[in-house]
Design a protein around this motif. Structure first.
Motif, PDB file in Angstrom:
ATOM      1  N   UNK A   1     -42.947  19.712  49.720  1.00  0.00           N
ATOM      2  CA  UNK A   1     -43.434  20.144  51.004  1.00  0.00           C
ATOM      3  C   UNK A   1     -43.373  19.046  51.770  1.00  0.00           C
ATOM      4  N   UNK A   2     -42.361  19.116  52.954  1.00  0.00           N
ATOM      5  CA  UNK A   2     -42.117  17.859  53.778  1.00  0.00           C
ATOM      6  C   UNK A   2     -41.643  16.649  52.967  1.00  0.00           C
ATOM      7  N   UNK A   3     -41.802  15.612  53.027  1.00  0.00           N
ATOM      8  CA  UNK A   3     -41.282  14.690  52.165  1.00  0.00           C
ATOM      9  C   UNK A   3     -41.792  14.091  50.871  1.00  0.00           C
ATOM     10  N   UNK A   4     -42.671  15.224  50.509  1.00  0.00           N
ATOM     11  CA  UNK A   4     -43.503  14.898  49.278  1.00  0.00           C
ATOM     12  C   UNK A   4     -42.887  15.740  47.998  1.00  0.00           C
ATOM     13  N   UNK A   5     -42.682  15.368  46.794  1.00  0.00           N
ATOM     14  CA  UNK A   5     -42.505  16.214  45.704  1.00  0.00           C
ATOM     15  C   UNK A   5     -43.535  16.311  44.626  1.00  0.00           C
ATOM     16  N   UNK A   6     -44.002  17.461  44.571  1.00  0.00           N
ATOM     17  CA  UNK A   6     -44.946  17.689  43.457  1.00  0.00           C
ATOM     18  C   UNK A   6     -44.057  18.087  42.114  1.00  0.00           C
ATOM     19  N   UNK A   7     -44.733  17.097  41.099  1.00  0.00           N
ATOM     20  CA  UNK A   7     -43.971  17.103  39.985  1.00  0.00           C
ATOM     21  C   UNK A   7     -44.092  18.365  38.926  1.00  0.00           C
ATOM     22  N   UNK A   8     -45.259  19.154  39.443  1.00  0.00           N
ATOM     23  CA  UNK A   8     -45.434  20.530  38.602  1.00  0.00           C
ATOM     24  C   UNK A   8     -46.228  21.475  39.673  1.00  0.00           C
ATOM     25  N   UNK A   9     -46.527  22.724  39.195  1.00  0.00           N
ATOM     26  CA  UNK A   9     -47.192  23.542  40.090  1.00  0.00           C
ATOM     27  C   UNK A   9     -48.728  23.664  39.862  1.00  0.00           C
ATOM     28  N   UNK A  10     -49.064  22.693  39.036  1.00  0.00           N
ATOM     29  CA  UNK A  10     -50.461  22.944  38.625  1.00  0.00           C
ATOM     30  C   UNK A  10     -51.326  21.992  39.964  1.00  0.00           C
ATOM     31  N   UNK A  11     -52.420  22.508  40.678  1.00  0.00           N
ATOM     32  CA  UNK A  11     -53.166  21.763  41.479  1.00  0.00           C
ATOM     33  C   UNK A  11     -54.595  21.958  41.184  1.00  0.00           C
ATOM     34  N   UNK A  12     -55.199  20.799  41.233  1.00  0.00           N
ATOM     35  CA  UNK A  12     -56.785  21.050  40.855  1.00  0.00           C
ATOM     36  C   UNK A  12     -57.652  21.546  42.242  1.00  0.00           C
ATOM     37  N   UNK A  13     -58.053  22.509  42.302  1.00  0.00           N
ATOM     38  CA  UNK A  13     -58.732  23.186  43.163  1.00  0.00           C
ATOM     39  C   UNK A  13     -60.081  22.261  43.711  1.00  0.00           C
ATOM     40  N   UNK A  14     -60.631  22.245  44.733  1.00  0.00           N
ATOM     41  CA  UNK A  14     -61.784  21.648  45.239  1.00  0.00           C
ATOM     42  C   UNK A  14     -62.890  21.731  44.472  1.00  0.00           C
ATOM     43  N   UNK A  15     -63.309  20.779  43.864  1.00  0.00           N
ATOM     44  CA  UNK A  15     -64.787  20.906  43.274  1.00  0.00           C
ATOM     45  C   UNK A  15     -65.886  19.815  43.673  1.00  0.00           C
ATOM     46  N   UNK A  16     -67.224  20.092  44.094  1.00  0.00           N
ATOM     47  CA  UNK A  16     -67.820  19.076  44.207  1.00  0.00           C
ATOM     48  C   UNK A  16     -68.309  18.072  43.276  1.00  0.00           C
ATOM     49  N   UNK A  17     -67.865  16.678  43.579  1.00  0.00           N
ATOM     50  CA  UNK A  17     -68.042  15.637  42.492  1.00  0.00           C
ATOM     51  C   UNK A  17     -69.482  14.982  42.666  1.00  0.00           C
ATOM     52  N   UNK A  18     -70.048  15.114  44.020  1.00  0.00           N
ATOM     53  CA  UNK A  18     -71.342  14.546  44.074  1.00  0.00           C
ATOM     54  C   UNK A  18     -71.569  13.222  43.658  1.00  0.00           C
ATOM     55  N   UNK A  19     -70.724  12.255  43.819  1.00  0.00           N
ATOM     56  CA  UNK A  19     -70.755  11.246  43.044  1.00  0.00           C
ATOM     57  C   UNK A  19     -71.135   9.727  44.206  1.00  0.00           C
ATOM     58  N   UNK A  20     -70.888  10.320  45.429  1.00  0.00           N
ATOM     59  CA  UNK A  20     -71.262   9.157  46.493  1.00  0.00           C
ATOM     60  C   UNK A  20     -72.728   8.639  46.473  1.00  0.00           C
ATOM     61  N   UNK A  21     -73.100   7.837  47.308  1.00  0.00           N
ATOM     62  CA  UNK A  21     -74.320   7.222  47.433  1.00  0.00           C
ATOM     63  C   UNK A  21     -74.813   7.808  48.566  1.00  0.00           C
ATOM     64  N   UNK A  22     -76.055   7.611  49.385  1.00  0.00           N
ATOM     65  CA  UNK A  22     -76.723   8.368  50.379  1.00  0.00           C
ATOM     66  C   UNK A  22     -75.836   8.340  51.703  1.00  0.00           C
ATOM     67  N   UNK A  23     -75.174   6.991  51.727  1.00  0.00           N
ATOM     68  CA  UNK A  23     -74.258   6.371  53.035  1.00  0.00           C
ATOM     69  C   UNK A  23     -72.972   7.291  52.794  1.00  0.00           C
ATOM     70  N   UNK A  24     -72.742   8.053  51.821  1.00  0.00           N
ATOM     71  CA  UNK A  24     -71.419   8.919  51.653  1.00  0.00           C
ATOM     72  C   UNK A  24     -70.161   7.989  51.311  1.00  0.00           C
ATOM     73  N   UNK A  25     -70.445   6.778  50.764  1.00  0.00           N
ATOM     74  CA  UNK A  25     -69.336   5.958  50.239  1.00  0.00           C
ATOM     75  C   UNK A  25     -68.659   6.344  48.933  1.00  0.00           C
ATOM     76  N   UNK A  26     -67.282   6.379  48.959  1.00  0.00           N
ATOM     77  CA  UNK A  26     -66.784   6.590  47.532  1.00  0.00           C
ATOM     78  C   UNK A  26     -66.748   5.289  46.732  1.00  0.00           C
ATOM     79  N   UNK A  27     -66.711   5.585  45.379  1.00  0.00           N
ATOM     80  CA  UNK A  27     -66.965   4.270  44.604  1.00  0.00           C
ATOM     81  C   UNK A  27     -66.213   4.612  43.328  1.00  0.00           C
ATOM     82  N   UNK A  28     -66.597   3.465  42.184  1.00  0.00           N
ATOM     83  CA  UNK A  28     -65.738   3.603  40.938  1.00  0.00           C
ATOM     84  C   UNK A  28     -65.885   4.784  40.124  1.00  0.00           C
TER      85      UNK A  28
END
Length: 414
Positions: A10-37
């Motif tokens: 797609x455009x300039x990006x090559x997908x190495x296979x046809x499996x995509x992980x659909x979105x699922x809520x991680x609920x791992x951020x802190x109250x400020x909404x920051x991503x982490x380890x």
């Protein structure tokens, strides 16, 4: 060669296979909404498992509009360093990553935000009204501000190194609310006809495209139906797909439902035709019909469990990508196993606590899996036998704590 193992571009990006992980809520951020380890650990586990592409869980474009505690919020470049680390994980293992940008609209638990907003002030069904408040109708200047927020967040995603974004236009969130006549009662240019109801989505796409480079992928997740009486019609859905395709969208993920009719969690499975069950994917029949109407790439998520079912769907031309979600929460190496010819190992059954009102909302289909994500992010193995009741108790405690903290912060900023 197995269809699921084939590359695609797609455009300039090559997908190495046809499996995509659909979105699922991680609920791992802190109250400020920051991503982490924990996010880094989780997505590295999927990348190591051979995944071709991962679409993140909801990333909010407005801190004032969070759909749940623990969600990542992306308004500014505050977390650019962490986002770059996240994007680099995908590049290290050849896994494309799309950030799912979202505004929840009316679908926010009471007390989490100062208020909820939507196209119109439409109350929830009686069963959910105790959990979700009636929203305030958006003013036009607020609509324009939200459109720009999507564009700003997308530009930050590209700067961080992600290959693209997915606009969440399904499951009853704000874009979906504008599209549905059940939640959009407006009489101005943003409501009424299907052309007006589609305007919000199209303006977001145009703004995101203008804010990013030509090689940046823009995807959208759309409902095939509301699965509610009086909802968007099949002909209107087709017109939405055609409009966003003609605008230049790169990829459409086909899904369906909302909190009030959660077809995305399999809650409507008893109404699914036997022929659909035999072919595994909930929305594959619709994909075959829409394939005749659009030129962009299509992704179908929901129901796939065997290598044969996935390969048959791809070979038929109904879709270009196979979306998997819940199975990846308990098998992080699933992609490698599928390509090797092995089917999904664990059956995906409804997650039940035994508490009727909780189970009717299908909320456990989100938070049980989020508990698995935390374990994976910490470097632990997922637990398919994890107790739903214990997970709900922990979630309830955390939710109350987040709401109390949010009220304290609101008083401080007032």
């Amino acid at each position: 060669m197995s269809q699921i193992a084939q590359q695609i571009q797609i455009r300039n990006t090559v997908f190495k296979n046809r499996i995509i992980k659909g979105a699922m809520s991680e609920a791992l951020a802190n109250t400020a909404g920051e991503p982490n380890h924990l996010h880094l650990g989780l997505y590295e586990a999927w990348a190591k498992g051979g995944l071709g592409c991962a679409i993140t869980g909801n990333v909010m474009v407005d801190y004032r509009a969070k759909n749940e505690p623990g969600v990542v919020v992306l308004e500014t470049e505050r977390d650019l360093a962490e986002l770059k680390q996240w994007a680099e994980i995908g590049k290290k293992y050849g896994m494309v990553q799309l950030i799912q940008l979202s505004h929840p609209g009316r679908q926010c638990p009471k007390g989490l935000n100062r208020e909820t907003v939507a196209p119109s002030a439409v109350a929830f069904s009686p069963m959910l009204a105790t959990t979700f408040a009636t929203p305030r109708e958006l003013h036009e200047d607020e609509i324009l501000d939200i459109i720009q927020r999507f564009a700003t967040s997308a530009a930050i995603c590209e700067k961080a190194g992600f290959e693209g974004v997915q606009l969440h236009g399904a499951h009853g969130y704000l874009i979906s609310e504008f599209l549905s006549p059940l939640t959009n009662k407006r009489q101005d240019q943003w409501g009424g006809s299907i052309e007006n109801r589609t305007r919000f989505l199209l303006e977001i796409y145009k703004a995101v495209r203008a804010a990013t480079s030509d090689h940046f992928i823009i995807s959208v997740k759309l409902n095939s139906a509301d699965f509610q009486k009086g909802g968007i019609t099949e002909q209107e859905v087709i017109s939405v797909f055609k409009a966003i395709d003609q605008a230049g969208i790169d990829l459409i993920e086909i899904s369906g439902g909302s909190y009030e009719a959660p077809a995305m969690a399999g809650a409507k499975s008893k109404h699914i035709k036997q022929s659909t069950i035999a072919r595994e994917a909930y929305f594959l029949d619709f994909a075959e019909n829409i394939r005749k109407e659009v030129n962009c790439k299509l992704m179908v998520t929901g129901g796939f469990r065997t290598v044969k079912g996935m390969n048959d769907a791809l070979e038929s031309g109904a879709c270009d990508f196979i979306g998997l979600a819940r199975p990846l929460a308990v098998e992080t190496d699933l992609t490698d196993r599928l390509i090797a010819g092995y089917d999904v190992r664990y059956a995906v059954n409804p997650i039940k606590t035994g508490i009727p009102f909780v189970d009717k909302m299908a909320i456990m289909e989100i938070i049980w899996y989020a508990a698995q994500f935390k374990a994976i992010g910490e470097g632990k193995a997922p637990n398919p036998k994890l107790s739903p009741f214990k997970v709900f108790l922990n979630y309830a405690k955390g939710n109350i704590k987040a709401i109390i903290q949010g009220k304290v912060n609101s008083r401080k900023s007032a």
